[in-house]
Write an enzyme that holds these catalytic residues in place. Structure first.
Site, PDB file in Angstrom:
ATOM      1  N   HIS A 132      -4.130 -17.921  -4.386  1.00 44.98           N
ATOM      2  CA  HIS A 132      -4.471 -16.622  -3.824  1.00 44.98           C
ATOM      3  C   HIS A 132      -5.555 -16.013  -4.736  1.00 44.98           C
ATOM      4  O   HIS A 132      -5.584 -16.310  -5.929  1.00 44.98           O
ATOM      5  CB  HIS A 132      -3.176 -15.798  -3.887  1.00 44.98           C
ATOM      6  CG  HIS A 132      -3.229 -14.469  -3.271  1.00 44.98           C
ATOM      7  ND1 HIS A 132      -3.637 -13.356  -3.958  1.00 44.98           N
ATOM      8  CD2 HIS A 132      -2.887 -14.055  -2.044  1.00 44.98           C
ATOM      9  CE1 HIS A 132      -3.547 -12.315  -3.165  1.00 44.98           C
ATOM     10  NE2 HIS A 132      -3.101 -12.704  -1.997  1.00 44.98           N
ATOM     11  N   ASP A 209       2.693 -18.194 -10.565  1.00 45.57           N
ATOM     12  CA  ASP A 209       2.606 -17.075  -9.631  1.00 45.57           C
ATOM     13  C   ASP A 209       3.734 -17.264  -8.606  1.00 45.57           C
ATOM     14  O   ASP A 209       3.655 -18.129  -7.730  1.00 45.57           O
ATOM     15  CB  ASP A 209       1.220 -17.102  -8.962  1.00 45.57           C
ATOM     16  CG  ASP A 209       1.108 -16.105  -7.820  1.00 45.57           C
ATOM     17  OD1 ASP A 209       2.115 -15.462  -7.471  1.00 45.57           O
ATOM     18  OD2 ASP A 209      -0.006 -15.973  -7.272  1.00 45.57           O
ATOM     19  N   GLN A 212       5.190 -15.655  -3.683  1.00 43.29           N
ATOM     20  CA  GLN A 212       5.742 -16.123  -2.407  1.00 43.29           C
ATOM     21  C   GLN A 212       7.047 -16.892  -2.589  1.00 43.29           C
ATOM     22  O   GLN A 212       7.679 -17.257  -1.611  1.00 43.29           O
ATOM     23  CB  GLN A 212       4.727 -17.028  -1.697  1.00 43.29           C
ATOM     24  CG  GLN A 212       3.457 -16.329  -1.302  1.00 43.29           C
ATOM     25  CD  GLN A 212       3.658 -15.261  -0.231  1.00 43.29           C
ATOM     26  OE1 GLN A 212       4.566 -15.370   0.596  1.00 43.29           O
ATOM     27  NE2 GLN A 212       2.828 -14.238  -0.243  1.00 43.29           N
ATOM     28  N   LYS A 235       7.703  -8.159  -1.940  1.00 38.25           N
ATOM     29  CA  LYS A 235       7.893  -9.406  -1.186  1.00 38.25           C
ATOM     30  C   LYS A 235       9.322  -9.921  -1.348  1.00 38.25           C
ATOM     31  O   LYS A 235       9.723 -10.890  -0.724  1.00 38.25           O
ATOM     32  CB  LYS A 235       6.885 -10.456  -1.638  1.00 38.25           C
ATOM     33  CG  LYS A 235       5.493 -10.060  -1.188  1.00 38.25           C
ATOM     34  CD  LYS A 235       4.438 -11.044  -1.555  1.00 38.25           C
ATOM     35  CE  LYS A 235       3.119 -10.495  -1.031  1.00 38.25           C
ATOM     36  NZ  LYS A 235       1.948 -11.108  -1.563  1.00 38.25           N
ATOM     37  N   CYS A 373      -6.537 -13.969   1.785  1.00 42.53           N
ATOM     38  CA  CYS A 373      -6.963 -13.852   0.371  1.00 42.53           C
ATOM     39  C   CYS A 373      -6.992 -15.223  -0.300  1.00 42.53           C
ATOM     40  O   CYS A 373      -6.684 -15.359  -1.495  1.00 42.53           O
ATOM     41  CB  CYS A 373      -6.086 -12.886  -0.416  1.00 42.53           C
ATOM     42  SG  CYS A 373      -6.006 -11.259   0.302  1.00 42.53           S
TER      43      CYS A 373
HETATM   44  N1  ALA Z   1      -0.730 -12.211  -0.566  1.00 40.09           N
HETATM   45  C1  ALA Z   1      -0.149 -11.563   0.545  1.00 40.09           C
HETATM   46  C2  ALA Z   1      -0.212 -12.393   1.790  1.00 40.09           C
HETATM   47  O1  ALA Z   1      -0.284 -13.568   1.669  1.00 40.09           O
HETATM   48  C3  ALA Z   1      -0.664 -10.193   0.721  1.00 40.09           C
HETATM   49  O2  ALA Z   1      -0.194 -11.875   2.883  1.00 40.09           O
END
Ligand code: ALA
Length: 415
Positions: A132, A209, A212, A235, A373
């Site tokens: 990202h 990171d 997610q 998240k 992103c």
């Molecule tokens: N990184 C976040 C997404 O994947 C905002 O939507």
């Protein structure tokens, strides 16, 4: 299969779980909301909303600063939140948990402080092709400022890291590896244990990171042996504006503060300032107090369901959705890794993702469209963007069926 489905359903009472999320009974454009944009931000259970409401109704005071009762009670609640996060990540010490505003700030903090301390001209930093932007730009900036070099682990067409090429990137100039646990665009779950262990065999620290990953899987930072692990509260079903930087004590102690100001010091004079111990040296200014408390409530909530149960159920949803999408002519899934979380990006031949997303929204379905992103990934696949479905444990097969129906309708309308 049916038995397995029944077991999953028995382990997780999805209808009951959905009742915890007030927003899930909302209508959007006259249709029941189907929320498939959990990768961008997850919805909040009433346990989190109540914790924040309770904070403002009964606790609001600044922390670490007051002798009065409210301030002390709030300090205890905030520090208790830190301990809940520590236990959740299985960090050795609570002071290895630094509150930040989110993943982006956590990575900026490490890139900046680690960069100042350890990175000079000609040094090398390793990231991957599926990062990202938040795990590219802070490192790119350090490279620009210092003359260091950014090296990128390539991926294959399926969206998996090519491990042998990762190994080849190391040299005696490599200073840090920064890599995503789960790709926000492809859903790929990276083999971070192997990545960390290889980097450590070269004496190189690793930042993971986890933005997610935290909502899909249990994290044990001691078992992983990662040097830094970062994520955002929102998240993980918690509030926006709060996030976490886990760092091993031995690293955090060596790094200079990132932002300075109230709360970060032991003593200040115009000649010299002595900074506070961990974690306060990294927490300048009044923090996002209700954010920390709300995040701890989210973690308690998630643990009451069980991340293993969540992962099993989401895996089932992933397979169910993938199978249905694969039947649609002209649709291509971007990201076909063997080990995937419940994130599915796809394109439809001849259609712009934005148009598909807009029509789905008209039918009450929230997906994300665009480059997510991750522009370098889009360049790799030579596409403008994708339509992304990112599923959480409160999503259902029925919602997926309605989504597939709506998608087929949208495709017909646009072709
Ligand atoms: N990184 C976040 C997404 O994947 C905002 O939507």
């Amino acid at each position: 299969m049916i038995k397995e489905k029944q077991n999953i359903a028995l382990e997780l009472d999805i209808e009951k779980i959905r009742e915890d999320f007030p927003i899930l009974s909302k209508k959007v454009n006259g249709k029941p909301l189907i929320y498939f944009d959990n990768g961008a931000t997850a919805q909040k259970p009433k346990q989190v909303i109540d914790a924040i409401d309770n904070y403002y109704t009964n606790q609001n005071a600044n922390i670490h600063r007051g002798v009065h009762t409210l301030s002390q009670e709030t300090t205890v609640a905030y520090e208790n939140a830190r301990t809940i996060i520590q236990k959740h990540l299985n960090a050795e010490y609570a002071y290895e948990i630094v509150f930040t505003s989110g993943t982006t700030e956590s990575i900026n903090l490490i890139a900046s402080s680690f960069g100042k301390k350890f990175i000079t001209k000609g040094d090398e930093i390793i990231v991957s092709a599926m990062e990202h932007h938040s795990n590219i730009l802070p490192w790119q900036q350090i490279c620009e400022n210092t003359g260091a070099i950014l090296k990128v682990i390539p991926i294959n067409q399926e969206g998996e890291l090519i491990f042998d090429l990762y190994k080849n990137l190391f040299s005696d100039k490599t200073k840090i590896v920064a890599i995503t646990h789960i790709s926000n665009t492809l859903g790929t779950i990276n083999p971070i244990e192997e990545i960390i262990s290889f980097a450590h065999s070269k004496n190189v620290p690793v930042l993971i990171d986890g933005a997610q990953a935290v909502s899909h899987t249990n994290i044990d930072v001691q078992k992983l042996d990662c040097d830094f692990y970062v994520f955002s509260g929102h998240k993980l079903f918690g509030p926006t504006g709060v996030g976490v930087l886990y760092g091993k004590e031995k690293w955090l102690n060596q790094l200079p503060p990132y932002k300075v100001g109230g709360g970060t010091i032991k003593t200040v004079s115009f000649d010299k300032t002595e900074y506070a111990d961990l974690p306060l040296k990294f927490e300048a200014g009044t923090p996002h107090i209700e954010g920390g408390i709300g995040l701890a409530a989210a973690i308690d909530y998630i643990n009451s369901i069980g991340l293993d149960n969540i992962a099993n159920y989401e895996h089932h949803l992933l397979e169910y959705t993938t199978k249905a999408l694969n039947k649609i002519e002209g649709l291509k899934i971007i990201g076909q890794a063997k080990n995937k979380a419940s994130v599915i990006s796809f394109i439809v031949e001849g259609l712009h993702p934005f148009d598909v997303g807009t029509l789905l929204d008209q039918m009450g379905i929230a997906v994300r469209t665009g480059h997510h992103c991750t522009q370098p990934l889009m360049q790799f696949y030579n596409i403008q963007g994708t339509i992304r479905v990112s599923l959480a444990f409160y999503n259902t097969e029925k919602e997926i069926d309605l989504f597939i129906e709506a998608l087929i309708k949208a495709i017909k309308m646009l072709k």
